[in-house]
Design a protein around this motif. Structure first.
Motif, PDB file in Angstrom:
ATOM      1  N   GLY A 229     -33.305  52.216   3.889  1.00 21.37           N
ATOM      2  CA  GLY A 229     -33.263  52.806   2.561  1.00 21.37           C
ATOM      3  C   GLY A 229     -34.192  52.097   1.591  1.00 21.37           C
ATOM      4  N   LEU A 230     -35.098  51.277   2.116  1.00 20.76           N
ATOM      5  CA  LEU A 230     -36.048  50.566   1.259  1.00 20.76           C
ATOM      6  C   LEU A 230     -37.400  51.260   1.202  1.00 20.76           C
ATOM      7  CD1 LEU A 230     -35.583  46.748   1.963  1.00 20.76           C
ATOM      8  CD2 LEU A 230     -35.210  47.977  -0.179  1.00 20.76           C
ATOM      9  N   GLY A 231     -37.708  52.054   2.234  1.00 22.58           N
ATOM     10  CA  GLY A 231     -39.038  52.649   2.369  1.00 22.58           C
ATOM     11  C   GLY A 231     -39.521  53.358   1.112  1.00 22.58           C
ATOM     12  N   LEU A 232     -38.718  54.298   0.599  1.00 23.95           N
ATOM     13  CA  LEU A 232     -39.160  55.088  -0.558  1.00 23.95           C
ATOM     14  C   LEU A 232     -39.179  54.268  -1.842  1.00 23.95           C
ATOM     15  CD1 LEU A 232     -37.470  58.555   0.136  1.00 23.95           C
ATOM     16  CD2 LEU A 232     -39.889  57.949   0.325  1.00 23.95           C
ATOM     17  N   ALA A 233     -38.295  53.253  -1.919  1.00 20.04           N
ATOM     18  CA  ALA A 233     -38.306  52.379  -3.101  1.00 20.04           C
ATOM     19  C   ALA A 233     -39.625  51.609  -3.140  1.00 20.04           C
ATOM     20  CB  ALA A 233     -37.124  51.421  -3.055  1.00 20.04           C
ATOM     21  N   ILE A 234     -40.065  51.145  -1.978  1.00 19.58           N
ATOM     22  CA  ILE A 234     -41.353  50.450  -1.894  1.00 19.58           C
ATOM     23  C   ILE A 234     -42.479  51.422  -2.240  1.00 19.58           C
ATOM     24  CG2 ILE A 234     -42.965  49.309  -0.321  1.00 19.58           C
ATOM     25  CD1 ILE A 234     -40.476  48.229   1.184  1.00 19.58           C
ATOM     26  N   CYS A 235     -42.407  52.637  -1.692  1.00 16.93           N
ATOM     27  CA  CYS A 235     -43.438  53.647  -1.986  1.00 16.93           C
ATOM     28  C   CYS A 235     -43.557  53.870  -3.490  1.00 16.93           C
ATOM     29  CB  CYS A 235     -43.102  54.984  -1.319  1.00 16.93           C
ATOM     30  SG  CYS A 235     -43.366  54.971   0.448  1.00 16.93           S
TER      31      CYS A 235
ATOM     32  N   ASP B 200     -56.762  58.486   9.820  1.00 22.25           N
ATOM     33  CA  ASP B 200     -56.117  57.309  10.412  1.00 22.25           C
ATOM     34  C   ASP B 200     -54.612  57.504  10.540  1.00 22.25           C
ATOM     35  OD1 ASP B 200     -58.573  56.189  10.473  1.00 22.25           O
ATOM     36  OD2 ASP B 200     -58.243  54.760   8.841  1.00 22.25           O
ATOM     37  N   VAL B 201     -54.022  58.046   9.492  1.00 28.55           N
ATOM     38  CA  VAL B 201     -52.566  58.215   9.521  1.00 28.55           C
ATOM     39  C   VAL B 201     -52.180  59.249  10.586  1.00 28.55           C
ATOM     40  CG1 VAL B 201     -50.563  59.010   8.199  1.00 28.55           C
ATOM     41  CG2 VAL B 201     -52.191  57.440   7.165  1.00 28.55           C
TER      42      VAL B 201
ATOM     43  N   PRO C 278     -60.919  59.076   1.140  1.00 31.23           N
ATOM     44  CA  PRO C 278     -59.605  59.717   1.333  1.00 31.23           C
ATOM     45  C   PRO C 278     -59.484  60.433   2.676  1.00 31.23           C
ATOM     46  CG  PRO C 278     -60.452  60.174  -0.866  1.00 31.23           C
ATOM     47  CD  PRO C 278     -61.548  59.473  -0.130  1.00 31.23           C
ATOM     48  N   ALA C 279     -60.557  61.094   3.125  1.00 30.17           N
ATOM     49  CA  ALA C 279     -60.487  61.829   4.395  1.00 30.17           C
ATOM     50  C   ALA C 279     -60.218  60.871   5.562  1.00 30.17           C
ATOM     51  CB  ALA C 279     -61.767  62.616   4.638  1.00 30.17           C
TER      52      ALA C 279
ATOM     53  N   ARG D   7     -52.723  49.998   0.965  1.00 31.09           N
ATOM     54  CA  ARG D   7     -51.493  50.443   0.292  1.00 31.09           C
ATOM     55  C   ARG D   7     -51.370  51.966   0.270  1.00 31.09           C
ATOM     56  NH1 ARG D   7     -48.055  46.401   0.801  1.00 31.09           N
ATOM     57  NH2 ARG D   7     -48.775  44.478  -0.135  1.00 31.09           N
ATOM     58  N   ILE D   8     -52.497  52.668   0.121  1.00 38.16           N
ATOM     59  CA  ILE D   8     -52.421  54.135   0.175  1.00 38.16           C
ATOM     60  C   ILE D   8     -51.933  54.556   1.565  1.00 38.16           C
ATOM     61  CG2 ILE D   8     -53.704  56.313   0.025  1.00 38.16           C
ATOM     62  CD1 ILE D   8     -55.645  54.958  -1.896  1.00 38.16           C
ATOM     63  N   SER D   9     -52.504  53.933   2.609  1.00 37.64           N
ATOM     64  CA  SER D   9     -52.082  54.256   3.980  1.00 37.64           C
ATOM     65  C   SER D   9     -50.613  53.916   4.195  1.00 37.64           C
ATOM     66  CB  SER D   9     -52.894  53.471   5.012  1.00 37.64           C
ATOM     67  OG  SER D   9     -54.241  53.768   4.903  1.00 37.64           O
TER      68      SER D   9
END
Ligand code: ADP
Length: 222
Positions: free
Chosen positions: A167-173, A55-56, A49-50, A89-91
């Protein structure tokens, strides 16, 4: 290196930017259709996780600096060294949230954090990890908060014009997080900022290391 006249340099930059945003839109649509078609396959491999947080933060550091926004990272001392999950996918979810946070913040800071919420009392046991992204940006009106994770939903009619996006970003998240046995949510106060968080319920592979804890705390603010 070829030299361009200033005007041509500007044209080239506009073309490059248009290309990038077009690519981002295409990727969103592809991801979304893949998920809708039930073809999303998540990996289950060792994840640190660290490292994801590092990376992000590296990915967005320059953009934050150019907007004069502080980008900070916090890895809580109880965070496992290693869990089982899908690092890509987490990233992706985390990057999406940081991207939004930077997009909708003009002053102040964006903090990316991870901590363990529950479980993880021994290697191989279940644990719940929580990632979060807090900003001091424009915030989201209360009546919009519930629908923000729906496809094609944006804050208001002026959002697309001012900030772009689909407006798709959060739906994918949301779909990615659900596939990771987790939940996504937010707390926000208009004009003050927002905090988005998501969890993933998974196996802990390597527990938090006592030595490592000190290091984590020392580099809490980058
Ligand atoms: P996009 O960013 O492509 O418009 P998203 O699904 O990522 O789509 O976001 C939907 C909407 O949620 C945005 O248009 C914006 O109005 C709102 N939003 C998301 N993140 C934030 C944030 N950190 N601060 C304020 N508003 C946000």
């Amino acid at each position: 290196k070829a030299r361009l006249a200033p005007r041509h340099q500007r044209y080239a930059e506009v073309i490059a930017k248009s290309g990038q945003s077009l690519l981002a839109i295409i990727n969103d649509i592809l991801d979304f259709s893949k998920i809708e078609a039930g073809k999303l396959q998540l990996e289950r491999i060792p994840v640190r996780p660290a490292n994801i947080i590092d990376d992000v933060v590296s990915l967005f550091w320059e953009r934050a600096a150019s907007k004069h926004i502080d980008l900070a990272a916090y890895v809580a001392p109880n965070t496992p060294e290693e869990i089982e999950g899908d690092p890509v996918r987490i990233s992706q979810v985390l990057s999406n949230l940081v991207n939004n946070a930077l997009k909708f913040t003009e002053h102040g800071h964006v903090v990316v954090a991870v901590s363990m919420k529950s479980g993880g009392d021994a290697a191989g046991r279940d644990c719940t990890l929580e990632f979060s992204v807090s900003d001091t940006g424009v915030g989201i009106e209360e009546d919009k908060q519930a629908s923000i994770f729906e496809a094609f939903s944006q804050g208001d009619q002026t959002t697309t014009r001012r900030y772009g996006g689909t407006g798709l970003g959060l739906a994918i998240c949301r779909r990615l997080v659900e596939a990771m046995n987790g939940e996504i949510g937010l707390k926000s106060r208009p004009g003050k900022g927002s905090r988005f968080f998501f969890s993933t319920r998974t196996k802990m592979l390597v527990p938090a290391q006592p030595v490592r804890q000190v290091q984590n705390e020392k580099r809490a603010v980058i």
